[in-house]
Design an enzyme around this catalytic site. Structure first.
Site, PDB file in Angstrom:
ATOM      1  CB  ALA A 139      -0.892  -0.009   1.230  1.00  0.00           C
ATOM      2  N   GLY A 152       0.663  -4.922   0.918  1.00  0.00           N
ATOM      3  CA  GLY A 152      -0.480  -4.966   0.012  1.00  0.00           C
ATOM      4  C   GLY A 152      -0.149  -5.627  -1.323  1.00  0.00           C
ATOM      5  CD  GLU A 171      -2.239  -7.517   2.856  1.00  0.00           C
ATOM      6  OE1 GLU A 171      -1.791  -6.384   2.584  1.00  0.00           O
ATOM      7  OE2 GLU A 171      -2.929  -7.741   3.865  1.00  0.00           O
ATOM      8  CD  GLU A 196       1.516  -5.417   5.709  1.00  0.00           C
ATOM      9  OE1 GLU A 196       2.275  -6.348   6.063  1.00  0.00           O
ATOM     10  OE2 GLU A 196       0.789  -5.498   4.704  1.00  0.00           O
TER      11      GLU A 196
HETATM   12  N1  CO8 Z   1       4.594   3.181  -0.484  1.00  0.00           N
HETATM   13  C1  CO8 Z   1       5.013   4.348  -1.010  1.00  0.00           C
HETATM   14  N2  CO8 Z   1       6.190   4.479  -1.653  1.00  0.00           N
HETATM   15  C2  CO8 Z   1       6.972   3.378  -1.748  1.00  0.00           C
HETATM   16  C3  CO8 Z   1       6.596   2.139  -1.209  1.00  0.00           C
HETATM   17  C4  CO8 Z   1       5.337   2.055  -0.558  1.00  0.00           C
HETATM   18  N3  CO8 Z   1       4.876   0.912  -0.043  1.00  0.00           N
HETATM   19  N4  CO8 Z   1       7.588   1.250  -1.449  1.00  0.00           N
HETATM   20  C5  CO8 Z   1       8.538   1.914  -2.121  1.00  0.00           C
HETATM   21  N5  CO8 Z   1       8.175   3.199  -2.307  1.00  0.00           N
HETATM   22  C6  CO8 Z   1       8.933   4.254  -2.976  1.00  0.00           C
HETATM   23  C7  CO8 Z   1      10.104   4.730  -2.142  1.00  0.00           C
HETATM   24  O1  CO8 Z   1       9.664   5.651  -1.173  1.00  0.00           O
HETATM   25  C8  CO8 Z   1      10.991   5.364  -3.184  1.00  0.00           C
HETATM   26  O2  CO8 Z   1      10.462   6.620  -3.531  1.00  0.00           O
HETATM   27  P1  CO8 Z   1      11.462   7.921  -3.724  1.00  0.00           P
HETATM   28  O3  CO8 Z   1      12.308   7.534  -4.912  1.00  0.00           O
HETATM   29  O4  CO8 Z   1      10.528   9.021  -3.974  1.00  0.00           O
HETATM   30  O5  CO8 Z   1      12.254   8.000  -2.465  1.00  0.00           O
HETATM   31  C9  CO8 Z   1      10.777   4.436  -4.381  1.00  0.00           C
HETATM   32  O6  CO8 Z   1       9.535   3.756  -4.150  1.00  0.00           O
HETATM   33  C10 CO8 Z   1      11.867   3.398  -4.522  1.00  0.00           C
HETATM   34  O7  CO8 Z   1      11.986   2.695  -3.296  1.00  0.00           O
HETATM   35  P2  CO8 Z   1      13.388   2.505  -2.528  1.00  0.00           P
HETATM   36  O8  CO8 Z   1      14.306   3.642  -2.819  1.00  0.00           O
HETATM   37  O9  CO8 Z   1      13.079   2.221  -1.091  1.00  0.00           O
HETATM   38  O10 CO8 Z   1      13.929   1.180  -3.255  1.00  0.00           O
HETATM   39  P3  CO8 Z   1      14.940   0.090  -2.636  1.00  0.00           P
HETATM   40  O11 CO8 Z   1      15.305  -0.783  -3.782  1.00  0.00           O
HETATM   41  O12 CO8 Z   1      15.992   0.744  -1.842  1.00  0.00           O
HETATM   42  O13 CO8 Z   1      14.035  -0.761  -1.581  1.00  0.00           O
HETATM   43  C11 CO8 Z   1      12.055  -1.939  -0.833  1.00  0.00           C
HETATM   44  C12 CO8 Z   1      12.956  -1.544  -2.022  1.00  0.00           C
HETATM   45  C13 CO8 Z   1      12.804  -2.884   0.109  1.00  0.00           C
HETATM   46  C14 CO8 Z   1      10.820  -2.662  -1.393  1.00  0.00           C
HETATM   47  C15 CO8 Z   1      11.624  -0.672  -0.046  1.00  0.00           C
HETATM   48  O14 CO8 Z   1      11.126   0.275  -0.966  1.00  0.00           O
HETATM   49  C16 CO8 Z   1      10.561  -0.918   0.987  1.00  0.00           C
HETATM   50  O15 CO8 Z   1      10.834  -1.455   2.067  1.00  0.00           O
HETATM   51  N6  CO8 Z   1       9.302  -0.500   0.712  1.00  0.00           N
HETATM   52  C17 CO8 Z   1       8.194  -0.568   1.652  1.00  0.00           C
HETATM   53  C18 CO8 Z   1       7.678  -1.990   1.795  1.00  0.00           C
HETATM   54  C19 CO8 Z   1       6.547  -2.011   2.787  1.00  0.00           C
HETATM   55  O16 CO8 Z   1       6.712  -1.726   3.981  1.00  0.00           O
HETATM   56  N7  CO8 Z   1       5.368  -2.377   2.324  1.00  0.00           N
HETATM   57  C20 CO8 Z   1       4.189  -2.493   3.169  1.00  0.00           C
HETATM   58  C21 CO8 Z   1       3.363  -1.246   3.061  1.00  0.00           C
HETATM   59  S1  CO8 Z   1       1.982  -1.252   4.183  1.00  0.00           S
HETATM   60  C22 CO8 Z   1       0.798  -2.201   3.420  1.00  0.00           C
HETATM   61  O17 CO8 Z   1       0.973  -2.629   2.337  1.00  0.00           O
HETATM   62  C23 CO8 Z   1      -0.504  -2.497   4.096  1.00  0.00           C
HETATM   63  C24 CO8 Z   1      -0.695  -1.680   5.296  1.00  0.00           C
HETATM   64  C25 CO8 Z   1      -1.969  -2.066   5.990  1.00  0.00           C
HETATM   65  C26 CO8 Z   1      -2.233  -1.084   7.065  1.00  0.00           C
HETATM   66  C27 CO8 Z   1      -3.671  -0.821   7.255  1.00  0.00           C
HETATM   67  C28 CO8 Z   1      -3.901   0.663   7.588  1.00  0.00           C
HETATM   68  C29 CO8 Z   1      -5.387   1.066   7.509  1.00  0.00           C
END
Ligand code: CO8
Length: 261
Positions: free
Chosen positions: A69, A112, A115, A135
């Site tokens: 997400a 997400g 999922e 998460e």
């Molecule tokens: N959301 C928004 N932006 C993201 C996300 C994300 N999930 N994942 C990556 N991005 C963005 C980064 O911020 C970055 O943007 P920018 O260039 O503007 O800084 C760009 O994508 C590239 O990412 P990275 O520079 O981090 O790339 P890396 O190769 O270094 O790392 C990873 C890749 C390991 C995948 C890393 O990006 C990461 O850990 N991402 C997040 C993964 C994560 O935590 N996902 C779970 C999200 S929460 C969810 O899905 C459900 C939540 C349910 C909660 C319920 C609430 C109501």
């Protein structure tokens, strides 16, 4: 910024009864914002309602199927906001799509994204794919069905490990654990998924829809109820021309020509 705002959040195409949806926010690793969710769900529902479409393939980029997400969109939300909007509920409508949906997963399928892949019926993954429910590292838990579907897919031992520690599974472990249907070289992921979809598209549309519904029932009912449900819908297929055609073609030693009725 996370990019892609000015471009369409998804790209779609339709060929030989197979609809292809490609998530198109590569700079944000296909983070699933609201706009993307509506585009994916609306497209899948429209194709489900179109008798010419017989299977759907959902894919991302080489680096990421979807990294979750959209954390940036979500970060500042309040409880009343996420509750009132029933945040993520609309994704569940993808599970209601009745024609088969195949996920073609390369790279990250996290949160997400994992999922979303689990909302699909068949999961084709590349050898470099990585799955996770991270998460917990953000102070939350899976919110698009992960605690339920991951547990049903891989069992309690792996699901608790993944959801509580947030660690990733590589594609080999995910295949062994039962999350992945077919594990293929990274450069063969989309072609394999399209091949699977085309092979399904060549069959009887009502039979594939009923087959999907019957397998899905295994997750919702007792064994006895599920077996009786299967028997009834099996009987119902004898009302289709495709059943007559399929069995006649077998007897005549030729390929069946299913017409979807
Ligand atoms: N959301 C928004 N932006 C993201 C996300 C994300 N999930 N994942 C990556 N991005 C963005 C980064 O911020 C970055 O943007 P920018 O260039 O503007 O800084 C760009 O994508 C590239 O990412 P990275 O520079 O981090 O790339 P890396 O190769 O270094 O790392 C990873 C890749 C390991 C995948 C890393 O990006 C990461 O850990 N991402 C997040 C993964 C994560 O935590 N996902 C779970 C999200 S929460 C969810 O899905 C459900 C939540 C349910 C909660 C319920 C609430 C109501």
């Amino acid at each position: 910024g996370a990019g892609g705002e000015s471009e369409a959040p998804i790209l779609t195409s339709l060929e030989d009864g197979v609809g292809l949806i490609r998530l198109n926010r590569p700079k944000a690793l296909n983070a699933l914002n609201q706009e993307t969710m509506h585009a994916v769900v609306d497209t899948a529902e429209a194709w489900d309602a179109d008798p010419e479409v017989r299977a759907i393939v959902l894919t991302g980029s080489a680096k990421a199927f979807a990294a979750g997400a959209d954390i940036k969109e979500m970060a500042a939300k309040s409880y009343p906001e996420v509750y009132a909007a029933d945040w993520f509920a609309r994704w569940e409508r993808l599970a209601e799509v009745r024609i088969p949906v195949i996920a073609a997963v390369s790279g990250y399928a996290l949160g997400g994204g994992c999922e979303l892949a689990m909302l699909c019926d068949i999961l084709v993954a590349g050898e470099g794919a990585r799955f996770g429910q991270p998460e917990i590292n953000l102070g939350v838990i899976p919110g698009m069905g992960g605690s339920q579907r991951l547990t049903r897919a891989v069992g309690k031992a792996k699901a608790m490990d993944m959801v509580l520690t947030g660690r990733m599974m590589d594609a080999q472990e995910a295949e062994r654990a039962g999350l992945v249907s077919r594990l293929v070289p990274d450069d063969a992921v989309l072609d394999t998924a399209l091949e699977v979809a085309r092979s399904i598209a060549a069959k009887s549309r009502p039979a594939t829809m009923i087959a999907k519904e019957a397998v899905g029932a295994a997750f919702e009912t007792t064994l006895g109820q599920g077996v009786r449900f299967e028997r009834r819908v099996f009987h119902s297929l004898f009302a289709t021309e495709d059943q007559k055609e399929g069995m006649a073609a077998f007897a005549e030693k030729r390929e069946p020509r299913f017409r979807g009725r």
